[in-house]
Design an enzyme around this catalytic site. Sequence first.
Site, PDB file in Angstrom:
ATOM      1  N   CYS A   1       0.802  -1.229   0.000  1.00 45.80           N
ATOM      2  CA  CYS A   1       0.000   0.000   0.000  1.00 45.80           C
ATOM      3  C   CYS A   1       0.833   1.277   0.000  1.00 45.80           C
ATOM      4  O   CYS A   1       0.271   2.375  -0.091  1.00 45.80           O
ATOM      5  CB  CYS A   1      -0.942   0.004   1.205  1.00 45.80           C
ATOM      6  SG  CYS A   1      -2.130  -1.352   1.165  1.00 45.80           S
TER       7      CYS A   1
ATOM      8  N   CYS B   1       0.411   2.480   6.705  1.00 41.70           N
ATOM      9  CA  CYS B   1       0.826   1.105   6.969  1.00 41.70           C
ATOM     10  C   CYS B   1       0.838   0.360   5.635  1.00 41.70           C
ATOM     11  O   CYS B   1       0.339   0.860   4.624  1.00 41.70           O
ATOM     12  CB  CYS B   1      -0.147   0.428   7.933  1.00 41.70           C
ATOM     13  SG  CYS B   1      -1.854   0.374   7.310  1.00 41.70           S
TER      14      CYS B   1
END
Length: 476
Positions: free
Chosen positions: A140, A460
Amino acid sequence: MKKMASLLVHTAKKLPGNTCWTAVLCTRYLSSTAHLHAQVQTKSKKTLARSGIRNVVLVEGVRTPFLMSGTDYNDLMPHDLARAALQGLLTRTSLPKHVVDHIVYGTVIQEVKTSNVAREAALGAGFSDKIPAHTVTMACISSNQAMTTAFGLIASGQCDAIVAGGVEFMSDVPIRHSRKMRKTLLSLNKAKTLAQRLSLLGKIRPNFFAPELPAVAEFSTNETMGHSADRLAAAFGVSRLEQDEFALRSHTLAKKAQEQGFLTDVISFKVPGRNTVTKDNGIRPSSVEQMGKLKPAFIKPHGTVTAANSSFLTDGASAVLIMSEEKAVAMGYKPIAYLRDFVYVSQDPKDQLLLGPTYATPKVLEKSGLTLGDIDAFEFHEAFAGQILANMKAMESDWFAQTYVGKKAKIGAPPMEKFNTWGGSLSLGHPFAATGCRLVTTAAHRLQKEGGQYALVAACAAGGQGHAMIVEAYPQ
């Protein structure tokens, strides 16, 4: 794992009790939003410019509308979205294509036909075939990695102008044959006689036809990210109500930003054979009562993570123009921000998979010589509401800071009046590799709009990794 869970519960117990964490945070937000937006003058603080190091600037950033997978982008391919973002950036900046030295794109789930999607998108957008392009992947934070790769090439003097971005296309993910079927098909391709082919075909069994479906799961632990988020929320004592309230906040703020015209990074995109798409389609404010009716999505029947308080599968692409300051000024551009210090972190992918912001935030603040109070705007990736609130609680814990982060005291949670005030991934959408550029571009635009000087971007990522970057407003 049990030991870690007990330690995290210990952290949660050390936090202010008997109150709804989200209610406290949202009250702080509502009480000070009007005052924050009334101050549209840049604060006077030290700059993070360093002697002997080139200033790297963000000239502009754009993105396609982020759409729920399976909707208007359904018949496209990833490079189509990436090409649209690149063309939108060229249009927005009037950038001469030959000025670009390099193109870097991030992606997570690769289309095998366009494995180096950066190159295919660049050629499709009309860039010269003499401009190198490469693709990076870091879950991500893939477009964050694309941007910091560009940062390094410019800061070192190797390049002056780089286009970075990210693309994700969840409407058509690779679905493979089973391993047994793949081996059989490869052997058939090598078979030289009819007898050999018939022999191989005779070995095919019904279970060979079961496909291998991709999953948002950790290879090292075989656990889905949603399952991990549910465990993390439970370990930090984040309730279902708190998660639903935070998700509702995200959708409400995103809807407000959309209606007020703040999401200026979104470009219109004419989908071939369909209508022109002009805005994100996942922003859907509901109510806590309606959200509360949904069943748990991962840990059943007692989990707290649902479809309503999780980011949804999204199609979209983003692109940013990053240059050395001297090159940008020489070409007549007015940058929107400086890109300053950044860090990447990694931790246990089993029990701390989504705690990247907790580890990265104090490191990037220390590296830049700033404190939490110096930051005027926070843009954190919202994978799950429970993940965000667990990070908030971890940041508010002296014990967690001392035990895991290696700090003497807590860093403190970002004040909600400065946090994701134009919505976040829960509402805007999360095309895995495209989110990083959205975060940085939004942070820069918020600094301009609100008169702040420093923004902190954090996210994250799968694998227990994380990232944080300081963005500094360009003098207006």
